[in-house]
Design a protein around this motif. Structure first.
Motif, PDB file in Angstrom:
ATOM      1  N   ALA A   1      46.224  74.035 -44.417  1.00 22.58           N
ATOM      2  CA  ALA A   1      45.029  74.408 -44.925  1.00 22.58           C
ATOM      3  C   ALA A   1      44.050  72.904 -44.476  1.00 22.58           C
ATOM      4  O   ALA A   1      44.490  71.245 -45.423  1.00 22.58           O
ATOM      5  CB  ALA A   1      45.215  75.340 -46.061  1.00 22.58           C
ATOM      6  N   GLN A   2      43.321  73.160 -44.625  1.00 25.91           N
ATOM      7  CA  GLN A   2      41.662  72.371 -44.668  1.00 25.91           C
ATOM      8  C   GLN A   2      40.658  72.547 -45.334  1.00 25.91           C
ATOM      9  O   GLN A   2      40.059  73.816 -44.457  1.00 25.91           O
ATOM     10  CB  GLN A   2      42.485  71.210 -43.850  1.00 25.91           C
ATOM     11  CG  GLN A   2      41.433  71.791 -42.556  1.00 25.91           C
ATOM     12  CD  GLN A   2      41.797  70.678 -41.527  1.00 25.91           C
ATOM     13  OE1 GLN A   2      41.007  69.531 -41.689  1.00 25.91           O
ATOM     14  NE2 GLN A   2      42.946  70.418 -40.263  1.00 25.91           N
ATOM     15  N   ARG A   3      39.688  71.733 -45.474  1.00 26.20           N
ATOM     16  CA  ARG A   3      38.303  72.176 -45.338  1.00 26.20           C
ATOM     17  C   ARG A   3      36.935  71.411 -44.971  1.00 26.20           C
ATOM     18  O   ARG A   3      37.727  69.811 -44.902  1.00 26.20           O
ATOM     19  CB  ARG A   3      38.087  71.746 -47.321  1.00 26.20           C
ATOM     20  CG  ARG A   3      36.816  72.610 -47.206  1.00 26.20           C
ATOM     21  CD  ARG A   3      36.041  71.718 -49.381  1.00 26.20           C
ATOM     22  NE  ARG A   3      36.651  72.601 -49.716  1.00 26.20           N
ATOM     23  CZ  ARG A   3      36.828  72.607 -51.340  1.00 26.20           C
ATOM     24  NH1 ARG A   3      36.659  71.959 -52.091  1.00 26.20           N
ATOM     25  NH2 ARG A   3      36.525  74.183 -51.976  1.00 26.20           N
ATOM     26  N   ARG A   4      36.634  71.847 -43.968  1.00 28.09           N
ATOM     27  CA  ARG A   4      35.590  71.263 -43.214  1.00 28.09           C
ATOM     28  C   ARG A   4      36.738  70.234 -42.069  1.00 28.09           C
ATOM     29  O   ARG A   4      37.125  69.473 -42.271  1.00 28.09           O
ATOM     30  CB  ARG A   4      35.117  70.090 -44.328  1.00 28.09           C
ATOM     31  CG  ARG A   4      34.052  70.674 -44.727  1.00 28.09           C
ATOM     32  CD  ARG A   4      33.302  69.776 -45.319  1.00 28.09           C
ATOM     33  NE  ARG A   4      32.263  69.823 -44.166  1.00 28.09           N
ATOM     34  CZ  ARG A   4      31.485  68.967 -43.931  1.00 28.09           C
ATOM     35  NH1 ARG A   4      30.212  68.194 -44.500  1.00 28.09           N
ATOM     36  NH2 ARG A   4      30.381  69.709 -42.971  1.00 28.09           N
TER      37      ARG A   4
ATOM     38  N   GLY B   1      32.660  78.046 -42.423  1.00 30.09           N
ATOM     39  CA  GLY B   1      33.011  77.645 -41.074  1.00 30.09           C
ATOM     40  C   GLY B   1      33.745  76.866 -40.376  1.00 30.09           C
ATOM     41  O   GLY B   1      34.325  76.785 -39.372  1.00 30.09           O
ATOM     42  N   GLN B   2      33.874  76.575 -41.665  1.00 29.74           N
ATOM     43  CA  GLN B   2      34.830  74.959 -41.611  1.00 29.74           C
ATOM     44  C   GLN B   2      35.964  75.034 -42.761  1.00 29.74           C
ATOM     45  O   GLN B   2      36.510  73.900 -42.406  1.00 29.74           O
ATOM     46  CB  GLN B   2      34.171  73.926 -41.585  1.00 29.74           C
ATOM     47  CG  GLN B   2      33.593  73.490 -40.686  1.00 29.74           C
ATOM     48  CD  GLN B   2      32.211  72.013 -40.433  1.00 29.74           C
ATOM     49  OE1 GLN B   2      32.311  70.711 -41.507  1.00 29.74           O
ATOM     50  NE2 GLN B   2      31.567  71.537 -39.082  1.00 29.74           N
TER      51      GLN B   2
ATOM     52  N   TRP C   1      34.479  83.636 -38.109  1.00 27.33           N
ATOM     53  CA  TRP C   1      33.698  83.238 -37.533  1.00 27.33           C
ATOM     54  C   TRP C   1      34.656  82.492 -35.595  1.00 27.33           C
ATOM     55  O   TRP C   1      35.663  82.814 -35.655  1.00 27.33           O
ATOM     56  CB  TRP C   1      33.567  81.698 -37.777  1.00 27.33           C
ATOM     57  CG  TRP C   1      33.153  81.795 -39.472  1.00 27.33           C
ATOM     58  CD1 TRP C   1      33.470  82.022 -40.783  1.00 27.33           C
ATOM     59  CD2 TRP C   1      32.140  81.337 -39.325  1.00 27.33           C
ATOM     60  NE1 TRP C   1      32.484  82.023 -41.545  1.00 27.33           N
ATOM     61  CE2 TRP C   1      31.729  81.457 -40.864  1.00 27.33           C
ATOM     62  CE3 TRP C   1      31.272  80.947 -39.140  1.00 27.33           C
ATOM     63  CZ2 TRP C   1      30.532  81.031 -41.278  1.00 27.33           C
ATOM     64  CZ3 TRP C   1      29.565  80.568 -39.914  1.00 27.33           C
ATOM     65  CH2 TRP C   1      29.807  80.814 -40.838  1.00 27.33           C
ATOM     66  N   ILE C   2      34.169  82.600 -34.232  1.00 29.52           N
ATOM     67  CA  ILE C   2      34.506  82.627 -33.608  1.00 29.52           C
ATOM     68  C   ILE C   2      35.038  80.954 -33.148  1.00 29.52           C
ATOM     69  O   ILE C   2      34.804  80.464 -32.225  1.00 29.52           O
ATOM     70  CB  ILE C   2      32.901  82.922 -32.490  1.00 29.52           C
ATOM     71  CG1 ILE C   2      32.116  84.168 -33.074  1.00 29.52           C
ATOM     72  CG2 ILE C   2      34.009  83.148 -31.341  1.00 29.52           C
ATOM     73  CD1 ILE C   2      30.671  84.463 -31.986  1.00 29.52           C
ATOM     74  N   GLN C   3      36.264  81.039 -33.282  1.00 34.63           N
ATOM     75  CA  GLN C   3      37.048  79.759 -33.420  1.00 34.63           C
ATOM     76  C   GLN C   3      38.374  80.000 -34.180  1.00 34.63           C
ATOM     77  O   GLN C   3      39.168  81.042 -35.110  1.00 34.63           O
ATOM     78  CB  GLN C   3      35.948  78.828 -34.359  1.00 34.63           C
ATOM     79  CG  GLN C   3      36.052  79.060 -35.564  1.00 34.63           C
ATOM     80  CD  GLN C   3      34.533  78.051 -36.508  1.00 34.63           C
ATOM     81  OE1 GLN C   3      33.449  78.059 -35.703  1.00 34.63           O
ATOM     82  NE2 GLN C   3      34.693  77.327 -37.742  1.00 34.63           N
TER      83      GLN C   3
ATOM     84  N   PRO D   1      35.680  86.736 -45.491  1.00 30.78           N
ATOM     85  CA  PRO D   1      35.792  87.592 -46.823  1.00 30.78           C
ATOM     86  C   PRO D   1      37.165  88.389 -46.945  1.00 30.78           C
ATOM     87  O   PRO D   1      37.134  88.766 -47.745  1.00 30.78           O
ATOM     88  CB  PRO D   1      34.863  87.416 -47.213  1.00 30.78           C
ATOM     89  CG  PRO D   1      33.710  87.296 -46.235  1.00 30.78           C
ATOM     90  CD  PRO D   1      34.189  86.696 -45.347  1.00 30.78           C
ATOM     91  N   TYR D   2      37.030  88.756 -45.213  1.00 25.35           N
ATOM     92  CA  TYR D   2      37.908  90.006 -45.687  1.00 25.35           C
ATOM     93  C   TYR D   2      39.850  89.945 -45.263  1.00 25.35           C
ATOM     94  O   TYR D   2      40.260  90.710 -45.137  1.00 25.35           O
ATOM     95  CB  TYR D   2      37.618  90.730 -44.197  1.00 25.35           C
ATOM     96  CG  TYR D   2      36.097  90.935 -43.972  1.00 25.35           C
ATOM     97  CD1 TYR D   2      35.822  92.061 -44.787  1.00 25.35           C
ATOM     98  CD2 TYR D   2      34.926  90.904 -43.168  1.00 25.35           C
ATOM     99  CE1 TYR D   2      34.065  92.827 -44.921  1.00 25.35           C
ATOM    100  CE2 TYR D   2      34.065  90.968 -43.003  1.00 25.35           C
ATOM    101  CZ  TYR D   2      33.383  91.799 -44.361  1.00 25.35           C
ATOM    102  OH  TYR D   2      31.887  92.434 -43.996  1.00 25.35           O
TER     103      TYR D   2
END
Length: 726
Positions: free
Chosen positions: A327-330, A431-432, A457-459, A465-466
């Motif tokens: 996992a990563q933020r941004r 989104g990031q 998000w399309i990436q 959130p689901y």
């Protein structure tokens, strides 16, 4: 300022010479870096390649010669008369482009450019100036007040390397103009290094910052570290009597040093807000590397080293086969390209077996000109020269680091794959936010990554959130569903602080939602516009998408019982909930993409695995390809009998039961392993990081390769205390 001779080939200091002269090198020392000779071979030729990049063209005004149709670049403003260099014909300069000149003073000097051209151009200018200090056109460009006043964080961190290296070469007039620009710097717009419109800033920003805000305020964490680190360096090396954004040197130094010291202390207690960021760690590294290389104060150099050690060690913990995983933020789990952090890893460590064309894979000017080196134990961890597999539990703070233990990360690393995920209690920049990722060592030796979820998000990444899931070692149990109805009726329209958000845990789910999810039919053919519309509507899709790379990954089975795919020596068994899974792979050969952010570009490199329905989801298990026949990995171990009540369960290969209880009002589920609560119980009391090879808790970091270990106490990051562990 400390007098340090600059040498183009060796730069700042020679780690190799220091290492050979030392009788005994402590495992935390920079001189213990074991790959100096190989590192220098990998960065050989980069300075020359950097110097070949166009430096000034980005900031020049473009036009077209009316006679020849050829491009003309000048320093003209819109409306000025220019002369074609091809035919001598005069004509009027039109729009100067996003980055071009915008204003001049009475003397004709450019006082403002558009955007943020020096984010990249100044780094290449450092290389060109290193090799040719007589480049008069480059000197002119760097002397424009419009260039000097670019002290926005991305440009400032480059000036923080240029000034100590070259200001003595630039002459008194240039130096005075530079000092004037630093003294007056205040930003009222947010310039971009892309082609987005500059946006106003509500409260003007400056180099020193607002001391009431985390890291002085002014954008994201890496923005603030670049600004504050540059301000601290300026406060130490600019001539007496200089000003920094209107502050005298002593005032600026006291303020910024306090901000950065508290930040680095916080790293060793609660962790980074921008954790494991494959996009932005390199920028924070640049700011602290400037301090490490050029500060005249030993305590500041130690502060910088303490910060960089944290970045490299925590990043290195989750490096698999040469790239950041988990996992990563941004940041994104992109195995289709090399980001800047991947390049840092390759330059230092040659990590992994990812195919590399070393004559074209460049890192950054800051890395190839810094004296910093990762020590030998951090190097061993990054290269995974440790016993595998291992588990890691990581507690991350809220983004501004004001509260600990809000993103609960779990990471499992095997010899042939890694699997990592994070449990969120709230969203920041969703989104990031990569929430889970599987990384496999592919047939070619390169890294292959798989991730996905409800396509908010399309990436390849981005939190929805689901999504809810739980992981144990090589198994991920995932479910998505609708939000529980009626849960948002008592929530305020906006919440201004983390304290308020934490008091309304449903708020982030509400804030990130896409409304009622519904079934969406995928296109039947390869029509470009139908696919573009389909992807853009994905955020409303009642189902699960997984992105499966086209290269180095073979799909062996797709039916209601299982999806099985293989890469390298690993086989992945994915057991879907009710609903027919489908793999979509449209032909993209005739598509005309509308820019690099066109969502259709995702389908150039990936296939789309879709599991429709709400609830929908899967149990995913990663095993050695030679472990046994795939028929033995039966979906009978998946229990969906209570899926309507939000419960699903999977029997692990060791016989224990992993259960997930979906929470329709929150972002993360309840989960149990053999009846024992996992979230958040499994993370409690572990500090920031708990793993066999890296531990960080209460200001103490322990690093080990399984044989040798050391501990560093960071009560005061300007004076960390190191000791060996027997």
């Amino acid at each position: 300022m400390r007098n340090r001779e600059v040498n183009v080939l060796v730069w700042v200091i020679s780690i190799a010479a220091a290492a050979s002269a030392a009788k005994e090198i402590e495992p935390w020392a920079l001189e213990s870096f074991p790959f100096e000779e190989e590192y220098r071979q990998r960065i050989s030729g980069m300075m020359e390649r950097f110097a070949e990049y166009p430096v000034m063209e980005r900031a020049m005004a473009p036009s077209v010669c009316p006679d020849t149709g050829k491009e003309v670049l000048t320093w003209a403003l819109k409306g000025e008369t220019i002369r074609s260099p091809y035919t001598e014909r005069e004509y009027i300069q039109g729009d100067t482009g996003y980055f071009g000149p915008k204003r001049k003073n009475e003397s004709g000097e450019i006082t403002a450019f558009g955007g943020d051209p020096l984010k990249h151009s100044l780094a290449y200018a450092i290389a060109r100036f290193t090799l040719d200090k007589d480049d008069e056109m480059l000197r002119e460009y760097l002397g424009f007040y419009g260039s000097l006043r670019q002290q926005y964080h991305f440009a400032a961190v480059n000036w923080g390397r240029f000034w100590p290296l070259f200001h003595e070469e630039m002459g008194d007039a240039w130096n005075q103009s530079f000092l004037d620009a630093v003294a007056a710097y205040k930003e009222t717009t947010r310039p971009s290094d892309g082609y987005r419109k500059n946006t106003p800033i509500r409260h003007p920003k400056n180099l020193v910052g607002n001391l009431k805000e985390h890291l002085g305020g002014g954008g994201t964490e890496n923005h603030r570290t670049m600004w504050r680190a540059t301000a601290l360096l300026y406060a130490q090396i600019l001539p007496e009597g200089s000003l920094i954004s209107g502050y005298d040197l002593n005032t600026a130094h006291s303020a910024v040093n306090d901000v950065l010291t508290r930040y680095v202390s916080g790293l060793y207690v609660v962790g980074s807000g921008e954790y494991s960021s494959s996009i932005y760690y390199p920028y924070s590294f640049r700011g602290f590397s400037n301090l490490f290389d050029f500060s005249p104060k030993a305590e500041t150099r130690e502060l910088a080293k303490t910060a960089i050690d944290f970045y490299v060690a925590t990043y290195g913990l989750k490096v698999f086969n040469g790239m950041q995983t988990g996992a990563q933020r941004r940041g994104y789990p992109d195995s289709h390209s090399w980001n800047e952090m991947d390049r840092h890893l390759w330059a230092w460590f040659g990590a992994g077996t990812r195919p590399v064309k070393s004559d074209s894979l460049d890192t950054t000017i800051h890395q190839i000109t810094t004296a910093y080196r990762p020590n030998k134990l951090i190097s061993a961890l990054t290269r995974k020269e440790v016993a595998l597999p291992f588990e890691a539990w990581i507690n991350h703070p809220v983004y501004d680091m004001s509260a600990p233990d809000h993103h609960l990360e779990y990471y499992y690393c095997d010899e042939e794959f890694s699997l990592g995920s994070v449990q969120l209690s709230h969203i920041n920049n969703s989104g990031q936010q990569t929430t889970w990722v599987l990384a496999l060592r592919g047939d070619s030796g390169d890294t292959v990554t798989v991730t996905g979820g409800q396509p908010r998000w399309i990436q390849r990444g981005g939190h929805s959130p689901y999504d809810q899931y739980v992981q144990h070692k090589n198994t991920l149990l995932y479910m998505m569903d609708q939000s529980a109805p009626g849960i948002y009726s008592n929530l305020p329209e906006t919440l201004e602080s983390y304290d308020q958000i934490l008091g309304h845990l449903a708020y982030d789910r509400y804030n990130g939602r896409a409304g009622l999810l519904r079934e969406i039919e995928p296109p039947q053919g390869d029509d470009e516009e139908e696919w573009r519309a389909f992807l853009k509507s994905g955020k409303h899709f009642a189902g699960t998408w997984l992105w499966l790379p086209k290269r180095d990954l073979d799909i062996e089975r797709v039916d209601t019982e299982a999806v099985v795919f293989r890469s390298g020596k690993s086989r992945v068994f994915l057991y879907p909930f009710d609903g027919d899974p489908m793999v979509l792979e449209p032909s993209t050969s005739k598509w005309s993409f509308s820019g690099r952010k066109d969502p259709l570009r995702r389908l150039e490199s990936d296939r789309l695995l879709i599991i429709p329905g709400a609830p929908s989801g899967f149990a995913m298990e990663v095993v050695s390809a030679n472990a046994s026949d795939p028929n033995e990995f039966s979906r009978s171990r998946l229990d969906t009998s209570e899926i309507g009540e939000g419960r699903t369960a999977f029997t692990l290969d060791d016989g224990r039961l992993l259960e997930l209880f979906y929470q329709g009002t929150l972002l993360r589920p309840e989960a149990k392993l053999e009846g024992n609560s996992l979230i958040p119980d499994a993370w409690q009391g572990r500090g920031h990081i708990d793993s066999p090879y890296l531990k960080i808790k209460d200001g103490v970091m322990t690093v080990s390769d399984g044989t040798e270990s050391y501990r560093v106490v960071v009560d005061d990051p300007e004076n960390p205390i190191y000791s060996k562990i027997d």
